[in-house]
Design a protein around this motif. Structure first.
Motif, short mmCIF file in Angstrom:
data_model
loop_
_atom_site.label_atom_id
_atom_site.label_comp_id
_atom_site.label_asym_id
_atom_site.label_seq_id
_atom_site.Cartn_x
_atom_site.Cartn_y
_atom_site.Cartn_z
N THR A 10 0.84 -1.20 0.00
CA THR A 10 0.00 0.00 0.00
C THR A 10 0.88 1.25 0.00
N SER A 35 -3.03 2.41 -3.87
CA SER A 35 -2.92 3.81 -3.43
C SER A 35 -3.99 4.61 -4.14
N ARG A 36 -4.24 5.82 -3.64
CA ARG A 36 -5.23 6.68 -4.30
C ARG A 36 -4.69 7.21 -5.62
N THR A 37 -3.38 7.48 -5.64
CA THR A 37 -2.75 8.08 -6.82
C THR A 37 -1.88 7.03 -7.50
N PRO A 50 -6.37 1.21 -7.87
CA PRO A 50 -6.73 2.39 -7.09
C PRO A 50 -7.52 2.00 -5.84
N GLY A 51 -7.13 2.55 -4.72
CA GLY A 51 -7.81 2.26 -3.47
C GLY A 51 -7.57 3.36 -2.47
N ASP A 52 -8.59 3.69 -1.69
CA ASP A 52 -8.50 4.76 -0.69
C ASP A 52 -8.36 4.11 0.68
N SER A 54 -8.10 5.45 3.45
CA SER A 54 -8.87 6.14 4.48
C SER A 54 -10.30 5.63 4.54
N ARG A 55 -10.66 4.75 3.63
CA ARG A 55 -11.97 4.10 3.62
C ARG A 55 -11.77 2.59 3.66
N THR A 58 -13.88 -0.27 2.10
CA THR A 58 -13.92 -0.54 0.66
C THR A 58 -12.85 -1.54 0.23
N ILE A 98 -6.41 4.98 8.41
CA ILE A 98 -5.35 4.63 7.44
C ILE A 98 -4.32 3.69 8.06
#
Length: 227
Positions: A10, A35-37, A50-52, A54-55, A58, A98
């Motif tokens: 991650t 990662s988000r970016t 892509p993955g957030d 902070s959530r 999901t 996170i």
């Protein structure tokens, strides 16, 4: 020819996560990066999803296509700092999600897909022992050794190791994040910051054959900051 070992990492878009991914790729691993970016440059043997983080709720869906895992490295992180009287509950919740909840969901979701003899590394922080102005961040990082030791005991019969790598001030974009501007980094006794590549090297050791007898431990790399 043997298949490349497969690591889920991650936070691969920057900082320590990017350095760990680069090191493992150099060593012949195949990477699933979350990662988000997206990473700055497309890389062979790195599949970005892509993955957030902070959530964390999901993540099971994000991880659905992932299989055949040899290692998990949770390197995603964020730092927000404030002293007592100015603590922001939302900042504390963000860091907890996170650093801690995402680690739990990540490993819980993938544990049955990790090969026997596999590896788990959580990227913590020397700050886990407590630093003025960083109480919320320190609390989230202090939780990681407890997770690691608990999981290490559970997974020992499968020869799966679980450890924490805890760097001190490291030369990453996080040091320049406005969210931690009230606690500027202090130069360690060695006179320089820890390099992301050094954290990646220690992580590589734990993931490699020589690290197979190390489990449930927190390894601090801080350029002397804890002296």
């Amino acid at each position: 020819m043997a298949e490349p070992r497969h690591a889920v990492v991650t936070g691969v878009s920057s900082g320590i996560g990017a350095a760990i991914a680069a090191r493992l790729l150099d060593e012949g691993w195949r990477i699933t990066g979350i990662s988000r970016t997206a990473p700055a440059h497309p890389v062979t043997r790195l599949r970005w999803i892509p993955g957030d983080l902070s959530r964390p709720e999901t993540l099971p869906e994000v991880l659905a296509p992932v299989s055949g895992v040899d290692a998990i490295v949770h390197a995603a992180g964020v730092q927000r700092s404030a002293r007592l009287g100015e603590l922001d509950p939302e900042d504390g919740s963000l860091m907890w999600r996170i650093h801690v909840q995402a680690a739990g969901v990540l490993v819980d979701t993938l544990v049955d897909r990790v090969a026997d003899g596999g590896r788990v590394v959580l990227v913590g922080s020397r700050t886990m022992t407590g630093v003025p102005g960083k109480s919320q961040y320190a609390a989230t990082k202090a939780a990681l050794p407890a997770l690691a030791r608990s999981w290490a005991a559970e997974l020992a019969p499968r020869a799966v190791t679980v450890n924490v790598v805890a760097p001190g001030p490291t030369d990453t974009p996080m040091l320049r994040d406005p969210g931690r501007s009230r606690t500027p980094p202090v130069m360690p006794p060695l006179g320089r910051l820890v390099r992301p590549a050094e954290v990646a090297g220690l992580t590589s050791f734990l993931l490699g054959p020589e690290g197979g007898a190390v489990t449930g431990q927190t390894l601090v790399m801080c350029a002397g900051a804890s002296l």
